[in-house]
Scaffold this active site. Structure first.
Site, PDB file in Angstrom:
ATOM      1  CB  SER A 154      -0.921   0.009   1.227  1.00 26.27           C
ATOM      2  OG  SER A 154      -0.159   0.181   2.413  1.00 26.27           O
ATOM      3  CE  LYS A 155       5.489   4.665  -0.530  1.00 20.86           C
ATOM      4  NZ  LYS A 155       6.513   3.952   0.239  1.00 20.86           N
TER       5      LYS A 155
END
Length: 639
Positions: A473-474
């Site tokens: 994720s980011k």
């Protein structure tokens, strides 16, 4: 002192009555009229007595047309006597024509003169007494008797001043501006007025005119009046703007007044952005908070790569205000936690109305824009729109969680979920490839396309995290209002505040584990399954923010505790422990040493995965001057 001609021409009985009437005026001062018509009907002699402190040339000029009209004549002479007596006397001769004098009522004429002699302050006292009672009227008159300038008194009635006094008192007590939108009586339907009340100084025209234009009005005139109540430190300025609507030929002022005034107040306070979306308050009858929903959807679409400018999308929604209103109604119907048994029926009703209206949209571009907004409302999974802050007021930011794989025309690869956080101060997005994912939050400087930046980083995380957690994720946020001057400390402070806002927005929509079981966040309607995993880590610009992130998590009692953000005072110090690209290179050197190769002094070939901007690949490539890159695969190829 009685006029000599009148003394000899007046019959004795009339003179007797007049003399007694003048004597009585010394006991009860007021305006009095004594008439003596000429027996030959050539003129009417008029004696008007007025309290000396009330008599002015202006009042004499007001009396003259009243007397001329009453006797259908013209004043040919007038004499004024002002002495030490309590009464001033005006003697006016009105020339008439025989047989043309209309029937008159002396008491009625005297009442007209008395009304003309009353000062604006008298009318204000009387209006206040009728509205608030004698006691309150006395106190207010003491403060406001001399507060209003002459220009104001000539333009507004005492009754209008009562509402202005209430607004002025609120400005002085709350130390913030007030406003009033209205349409005066007996004016054109498109003639609308706005009064703005502000302490100390008037609002600069360069500030207010764009705000009014964005709200759907064109300012035509501006009249400023300083009002200085007794005891106030500074005057309160009343600015009246004469306006014409630009979005419609007429405006239902009573219907939009409250929303319009609230919206402008929020714009001045900085809680609402000043842009064309505010025109939906008038065009679609939306509140300022409902407009924020539309604005946030537009901001997300810009980040998602829609090929239309923000201004064009604003114009499209204003031209299709009914669809805009139904989009918000559909959003509310889907997410209002107080929705009743008819929620689903209402949802179907609004969807039907939107789809029928879309069929009538002539422009292909406008149809595409409106359908993208419609799509976002339908694939939204959660929102914090109905949550309240600790102060009992709506939160100053809006969070929206989307099912990314159902968003039309979204650039690939599409994450599983994404949360978009909007506020006037910051915007941010968090992309997750799966329910259990890990990745950092960065302080982005790419305001126009930070989602594109975050999407590229998420793709790298998807590869790197394959051996750590199922997927990556980011997230990233931008500072929209950096402090002027660019001082480092001030910028850092603003960045931390934006970072905290972004994290609050994420946690507002994230389930928590309570005794091992997922619990939904308060006042959030969920259109997805339990989702309690959310971890953030340090990244570019946020390397020292781990303790701040964990502090936000502690506010929510979030189940991950200080594991919410790695690092910080309770986590690993990556540099001290060598958990960096440089530290990893020590492992690489050992690996080569076991193979009998000196990687620091002998050439060797490598295959790179990712790009040179990454911390592992990029920094690792700089660790030896003998690295020979023979092939590299970007994230898109790997995925």
């Amino acid at each position: 002192t009685y006029p000599r001609d009148e003394l000899f021409q007046c019959p004795e009985d009339e003179l007797y009555d007049t003399a007694l009437g003048i004597l009585r005026l010394h006991e009860r001062q007021g305006v009095a009229l004594f008439l003596r018509p000429d027996p030959m009907e050539n003129y009417v002699s008029c004696l008007v007595f007025v309290p000396r402190d009330r008599y002015t040339t202006e009042r004499r000029l007001k009396f003259q047309p009243i007397l001329e009209r009453a006797f259908n004549g013209a004043a040919t002479a007038s004499h004024v006597q002002v002495s030490d007596e309590m009464l001033a006397r005006l003697h006016m001769i009105v020339a008439t024509e025989r047989g043309a004098i209309p029937a008159f009522d002396a008491d009625r004429i005297e009442a007209e003169l008395a009304e003309a002699a009353r000062s604006w302050g008298d009318r204000l006292r009387e209006a206040l007494a009728a509205e608030k009672g004698e006691s309150a009227a006395s106190k207010l008159c003491e403060r406001y008797a001399d507060a209003f300038p002459v220009g104001y008194q000539e333009r507004y009635s005492a009754a209008e001043a009562i509402s202005d006094i209430a607004k002025i008192d609120s400005v002085l007590s709350q130390r913030r501006l007030a406003m009033h939108l209205y349409r005066p009586e007996r004016v054109a339907p498109d003639d609308i007025r706005l009064k703005i009340y502000r302490e100390r100084d008037p609002v600069p025209l360069s500030d207010i005119l764009p705000i009014l234009e964005h709200a759907g009005f064109r300012a035509v005139t501006e009249l400023p009046f300083p009002v200085a109540p007794k005891g106030a430190e500074r005057p309160v300025w009343i600015q009246e703007f004469g306006m014409r609507p630009t979005l419609a030929s007429t405006v239902d002022v009573d219907r939009v007044r409250a929303n319009f005034e609230d919206c402008l107040a929020q714009v001045f306070a900085g809680s609402v952005e000043d842009d064309g979306f505010n025109g939906l308050v008038v065009a679609a009858g939306l509140s300022w908070r409902e407009v924020i929903v539309v604005r946030a959807l537009c901001k997300f679409l810009r980040q998602a790569g829609i090929p239309f400018s923000e201004s064009y999308m604003q114009e499209t929604l204003l031209r299709n205000s009914d669809i805009a209103r139904n989009l918000v109604s559909l959003f509310v119907a889907r997410f209002d936690p107080r929705r009743g048994a008819r929620a689903e029926a209402h949802t179907v009703e609004f969807r039907t109305a939107i789809e029928e209206a879309l069929e009538k949209v002539a422009s292909l571009d406008e149809d595409r824009i409106l359908r993208r907004f419609y799509n976002l409302v339908q694939v939204a999974l959660r929102t914090n729109y109905f949550q309240l802050g600790a102060d009992g007021k709506p939160k100053p930011y809006l969070s929206l969680k989307f099912d990314s794989r159902k968003i039309d025309e979204l650039p690939a690869p599409k994450p599983l979920y994404e949360i978009f956080v909007y506020s006037p101060a910051t915007e941010g997005v968090h992309l997750r490839g799966g329910k259990v994912a890990r990745g950092g939050i960065r302080w982005s400087d790419r305001r126009e396309d930070f989602r594109t930046e975050v999407l590229g980083l998420m793709k790298a995380q998807m590869v790197k995290n394959a051996v750590i957690v199922p997927v990556g994720s980011k997230g990233g946020f931008v500072v929209k209002q950096p402090p002027p001057g660019g001082e480092r400390e001030a910028l850092l402070k603003e960045g931390i505040e934006c970072y905290q806002t972004f994290l609050h927005g994420l946690l507002d929509l994230t389930d928590n584990l309570i005794e091992g079981k997922p619990g939904p966040p308060p006042e959030v309607v969920r259109h997805d399954a339990d989702d309690a995993h959310l971890a953030v880590a340090a990244d570019k610009g946020t390397a020292s923010f781990s303790d701040i992130a964990n502090g936000v998590a502690a506010e929510y009692g979030f189940w991950l505790g200080d594991a919410f953000a790695s690092g910080g005072s309770v986590g690993y110090d990556h540099k001290k422990m060598g958990i960096t690209a440089r530290g990893a290179w020590e492992s690489v050197k050992r690996h080569f040493r076991e193979m009998g190769h000196d990687c620091q002094n002998e050439d060797f070939s490598v295959v790179g995965v990712g790009d040179m901007s990454g911390d592992v690949f990029g920094n690792g490539m700089l660790a030896s001057e003998h690295i020979r890159l023979v092939a590299a695969f970007d994230h898109r190829t790997i995925l």
